[in-house]
Design a protein around this motif. Structure first.
Motif, PDB file in Angstrom:
ATOM      1  N   VAL A 127       0.845  -1.205   0.000  1.00  0.00           N
ATOM      2  CA  VAL A 127       0.000   0.000   0.000  1.00  0.00           C
ATOM      3  C   VAL A 127       0.872   1.244   0.000  1.00  0.00           C
ATOM      4  O   VAL A 127       0.642   2.192  -0.764  1.00  0.00           O
ATOM      5  N   GLN A 128       1.900   1.245   0.833  1.00  0.00           N
ATOM      6  CA  GLN A 128       2.754   2.432   0.933  1.00  0.00           C
ATOM      7  C   GLN A 128       3.618   2.612  -0.319  1.00  0.00           C
ATOM      8  O   GLN A 128       3.937   3.753  -0.678  1.00  0.00           O
ATOM      9  N   THR A 129       3.950   1.544  -1.000  1.00  0.00           N
ATOM     10  CA  THR A 129       4.662   1.691  -2.276  1.00  0.00           C
ATOM     11  C   THR A 129       3.796   2.482  -3.244  1.00  0.00           C
ATOM     12  O   THR A 129       4.262   3.441  -3.875  1.00  0.00           O
ATOM     13  N   PHE A 130       2.541   2.104  -3.356  1.00  0.00           N
ATOM     14  CA  PHE A 130       1.587   2.844  -4.187  1.00  0.00           C
ATOM     15  C   PHE A 130       1.437   4.281  -3.682  1.00  0.00           C
ATOM     16  O   PHE A 130       1.488   5.240  -4.453  1.00  0.00           O
ATOM     17  N   ASN A 131       1.265   4.425  -2.382  1.00  0.00           N
ATOM     18  CA  ASN A 131       1.017   5.729  -1.776  1.00  0.00           C
ATOM     19  C   ASN A 131       2.173   6.697  -2.015  1.00  0.00           C
ATOM     20  O   ASN A 131       1.966   7.843  -2.408  1.00  0.00           O
ATOM     21  N   PHE A 132       3.389   6.256  -1.767  1.00  0.00           N
ATOM     22  CA  PHE A 132       4.543   7.149  -1.887  1.00  0.00           C
ATOM     23  C   PHE A 132       4.994   7.363  -3.321  1.00  0.00           C
ATOM     24  O   PHE A 132       5.676   8.339  -3.622  1.00  0.00           O
ATOM     25  N   SER A 133       4.623   6.481  -4.231  1.00  0.00           N
ATOM     26  CA  SER A 133       5.093   6.634  -5.604  1.00  0.00           C
ATOM     27  C   SER A 133       4.087   7.327  -6.514  1.00  0.00           C
ATOM     28  O   SER A 133       4.484   7.963  -7.483  1.00  0.00           O
ATOM     29  N   ILE A 134       2.799   7.241  -6.209  1.00  0.00           N
ATOM     30  CA  ILE A 134       1.781   7.767  -7.122  1.00  0.00           C
ATOM     31  C   ILE A 134       0.920   8.862  -6.505  1.00  0.00           C
ATOM     32  O   ILE A 134       0.578   9.838  -7.166  1.00  0.00           O
ATOM     33  N   VAL A 135       0.571   8.725  -5.244  1.00  0.00           N
ATOM     34  CA  VAL A 135      -0.412   9.606  -4.607  1.00  0.00           C
ATOM     35  C   VAL A 135       0.232  10.924  -4.167  1.00  0.00           C
ATOM     36  O   VAL A 135       1.265  10.905  -3.499  1.00  0.00           O
ATOM     37  N   PRO A 136      -0.386  12.068  -4.520  1.00  0.00           N
ATOM     38  CA  PRO A 136       0.117  13.351  -4.026  1.00  0.00           C
ATOM     39  C   PRO A 136       0.043  13.415  -2.499  1.00  0.00           C
ATOM     40  O   PRO A 136      -0.853  12.815  -1.887  1.00  0.00           O
ATOM     41  N   GLN A 137       0.958  14.144  -1.887  1.00  0.00           N
ATOM     42  CA  GLN A 137       1.091  14.190  -0.432  1.00  0.00           C
ATOM     43  C   GLN A 137      -0.230  14.497   0.270  1.00  0.00           C
ATOM     44  O   GLN A 137      -0.560  13.870   1.264  1.00  0.00           O
ATOM     45  N   GLN A 138      -1.014  15.429  -0.250  1.00  0.00           N
ATOM     46  CA  GLN A 138      -2.237  15.831   0.454  1.00  0.00           C
ATOM     47  C   GLN A 138      -3.308  14.736   0.470  1.00  0.00           C
ATOM     48  O   GLN A 138      -4.237  14.802   1.265  1.00  0.00           O
ATOM     49  N   TYR A 139      -3.179  13.702  -0.371  1.00  0.00           N
ATOM     50  CA  TYR A 139      -4.166  12.626  -0.410  1.00  0.00           C
ATOM     51  C   TYR A 139      -3.664  11.311   0.199  1.00  0.00           C
ATOM     52  O   TYR A 139      -4.355  10.304   0.152  1.00  0.00           O
ATOM     53  N   ARG A 140      -2.477  11.322   0.774  1.00  0.00           N
ATOM     54  CA  ARG A 140      -1.907  10.074   1.296  1.00  0.00           C
ATOM     55  C   ARG A 140      -2.676   9.529   2.487  1.00  0.00           C
ATOM     56  O   ARG A 140      -2.875   8.315   2.594  1.00  0.00           O
ATOM     57  N   VAL A 141      -3.105  10.399   3.385  1.00  0.00           N
ATOM     58  CA  VAL A 141      -3.874   9.913   4.532  1.00  0.00           C
ATOM     59  C   VAL A 141      -5.194   9.316   4.051  1.00  0.00           C
ATOM     60  O   VAL A 141      -5.614   8.257   4.521  1.00  0.00           O
ATOM     61  N   LEU A 142      -5.845   9.963   3.087  1.00  0.00           N
ATOM     62  CA  LEU A 142      -7.096   9.433   2.550  1.00  0.00           C
ATOM     63  C   LEU A 142      -6.874   8.060   1.909  1.00  0.00           C
ATOM     64  O   LEU A 142      -7.645   7.129   2.136  1.00  0.00           O
ATOM     65  N   THR A 143      -5.817   7.931   1.131  1.00  0.00           N
ATOM     66  CA  THR A 143      -5.508   6.650   0.490  1.00  0.00           C
ATOM     67  C   THR A 143      -5.326   5.562   1.536  1.00  0.00           C
ATOM     68  O   THR A 143      -5.896   4.477   1.429  1.00  0.00           O
ATOM     69  N   VAL A 144      -4.543   5.875   2.559  1.00  0.00           N
ATOM     70  CA  VAL A 144      -4.305   4.912   3.631  1.00  0.00           C
ATOM     71  C   VAL A 144      -5.618   4.584   4.349  1.00  0.00           C
ATOM     72  O   VAL A 144      -5.883   3.435   4.685  1.00  0.00           O
ATOM     73  N   GLN A 145      -6.455   5.575   4.556  1.00  0.00           N
ATOM     74  CA  GLN A 145      -7.699   5.338   5.281  1.00  0.00           C
ATOM     75  C   GLN A 145      -8.718   4.549   4.458  1.00  0.00           C
ATOM     76  O   GLN A 145      -9.532   3.830   5.026  1.00  0.00           O
ATOM     77  N   ILE A 146      -8.665   4.672   3.154  1.00  0.00           N
ATOM     78  CA  ILE A 146      -9.546   3.841   2.317  1.00  0.00           C
ATOM     79  C   ILE A 146      -9.157   2.365   2.486  1.00  0.00           C
ATOM     80  O   ILE A 146     -10.002   1.507   2.720  1.00  0.00           O
ATOM     81  N   VAL A 147      -7.864   2.089   2.411  1.00  0.00           N
ATOM     82  CA  VAL A 147      -7.395   0.723   2.639  1.00  0.00           C
ATOM     83  C   VAL A 147      -7.638   0.340   4.100  1.00  0.00           C
ATOM     84  O   VAL A 147      -7.985  -0.799   4.410  1.00  0.00           O
ATOM     85  N   SER A 148      -7.518   1.321   4.969  1.00  0.00           N
ATOM     86  CA  SER A 148      -7.680   1.073   6.401  1.00  0.00           C
ATOM     87  C   SER A 148      -9.099   0.708   6.789  1.00  0.00           C
ATOM     88  O   SER A 148      -9.306   0.231   7.906  1.00  0.00           O
ATOM     89  N   LEU A 149     -10.046   0.928   5.916  1.00  0.00           N
ATOM     90  CA  LEU A 149     -11.397   0.512   6.263  1.00  0.00           C
ATOM     91  C   LEU A 149     -11.392  -0.982   6.598  1.00  0.00           C
ATOM     92  O   LEU A 149     -11.911  -1.402   7.636  1.00  0.00           O
ATOM     93  N   ALA A 150     -10.752  -1.766   5.765  1.00  0.00           N
ATOM     94  CA  ALA A 150     -10.625  -3.196   6.059  1.00  0.00           C
ATOM     95  C   ALA A 150      -9.655  -3.413   7.224  1.00  0.00           C
ATOM     96  O   ALA A 150      -9.903  -4.231   8.109  1.00  0.00           O
ATOM     97  N   TRP A 151      -8.551  -2.670   7.235  1.00  0.00           N
ATOM     98  CA  TRP A 151      -7.570  -2.828   8.303  1.00  0.00           C
ATOM     99  C   TRP A 151      -8.171  -2.459   9.661  1.00  0.00           C
ATOM    100  O   TRP A 151      -7.954  -3.152  10.655  1.00  0.00           O
ATOM    101  N   ASN A 152      -8.933  -1.370   9.718  1.00  0.00           N
ATOM    102  CA  ASN A 152      -9.552  -0.954  10.977  1.00  0.00           C
ATOM    103  C   ASN A 152     -10.558  -1.978  11.471  1.00  0.00           C
ATOM    104  O   ASN A 152     -10.722  -2.164  12.674  1.00  0.00           O
ATOM    105  N   THR A 153     -11.234  -2.633  10.540  1.00  0.00           N
ATOM    106  CA  THR A 153     -12.148  -3.704  10.921  1.00  0.00           C
ATOM    107  C   THR A 153     -11.370  -4.813  11.618  1.00  0.00           C
ATOM    108  O   THR A 153     -11.731  -5.275  12.697  1.00  0.00           O
ATOM    109  N   TYR A 154     -10.263  -5.208  11.007  1.00  0.00           N
ATOM    110  CA  TYR A 154      -9.400  -6.242  11.577  1.00  0.00           C
ATOM    111  C   TYR A 154      -8.808  -5.784  12.914  1.00  0.00           C
ATOM    112  O   TYR A 154      -8.843  -6.502  13.910  1.00  0.00           O
ATOM    113  N   LEU A 155      -8.272  -4.566  12.948  1.00  0.00           N
ATOM    114  CA  LEU A 155      -7.621  -4.055  14.152  1.00  0.00           C
ATOM    115  C   LEU A 155      -8.624  -3.903  15.292  1.00  0.00           C
ATOM    116  O   LEU A 155      -8.314  -4.217  16.440  1.00  0.00           O
TER     117      LEU A 155
END
Length: 180
Positions: free
Chosen positions: A141-169
């Motif tokens: 996820v972070q490879t995608f995030n740091f290579s493609i996603v603009p800085q201002q959208y990185r938290v959003l990108t992580v949080q979209i993936v985190s929807l499943a992660w937060n469920t697990y956590l």
């Protein structure tokens, strides 16, 4: 829909910390609801809404933290070169990931009223498993995030993936098997 994206772009650029606080809180809360309803198979009348609010409040703390964290990782550089992206991922996964996962697990138990021995048991039971699972998901996820996603959208990108992660956590830190 286009107006929503325009609105989001404006607020995420103008008020990045506030925007990330709200979006992360909402997505953490949604992750907990999913943990209770889908993973734990609770019926609507069995949902622990206070637990969801507590978990959402943890997200409100995580969002601004991630905003500042990603800005600090840009000290390694902002170009999308393999060495810079690799440094960001290594630092993110060796420093932020263990701290954030542990902090979320601890805060969720503290907010549930547990004492330190109960929290310690929950960590002993689940922390290593959480981290091993984390390392299967987040480097990609972070490879995608740091290579493609603009800085201002990185938290959003992580949080979209985190929807499943937060469920697990949420399941691993609040729900799931109870510690002895």
């Amino acid at each position: 829909m286009a107006s929503f994206f325009k609105w989001y772009r404006f607020y995420s650029h103008t008020y990045p910390i506030r925007t990330n606080l709200v979006q992360t809180g909402l997505l953490f809360g949604l992750g907990d609801l999913m943990a209770q309803s889908v993973v734990e198979k609770r019926k609507p009348d069995e949902i622990d809404w206070l637990r969801t609010v507590r978990y959402a409040s943890i997200g409100c703390a995580v969002g601004p933290t991630l905003t500042m964290w990603y800005k600090s990782l840009d000290r390694f550089g902002t170009k999308n070169t393999i060495p810079i992206i690799a440094k960001k991922i290594i630092v993110d996964q060796t420093i932020a990931s263990p701290i954030i996962n542990g902090a979320v697990m601890i805060m969720s138990r503290v907010f549930s009223g547990d004492e330190w021995p109960q929290i310690q048991n929950k960590l002993e039971d689940n922390y290593v498993k959480v981290m091993l699972t984390s390392y299967l998901i987040w480097p990609a996820v972070q490879t995608f995030n740091f290579s493609i996603v603009p800085q201002q959208y990185r938290v959003l990108t992580v949080q979209i993936v985190s929807l499943a992660w937060n469920t697990y956590l949420s399941f691993m830190s609040v729900g799931g098997e109870k510690s002895k």
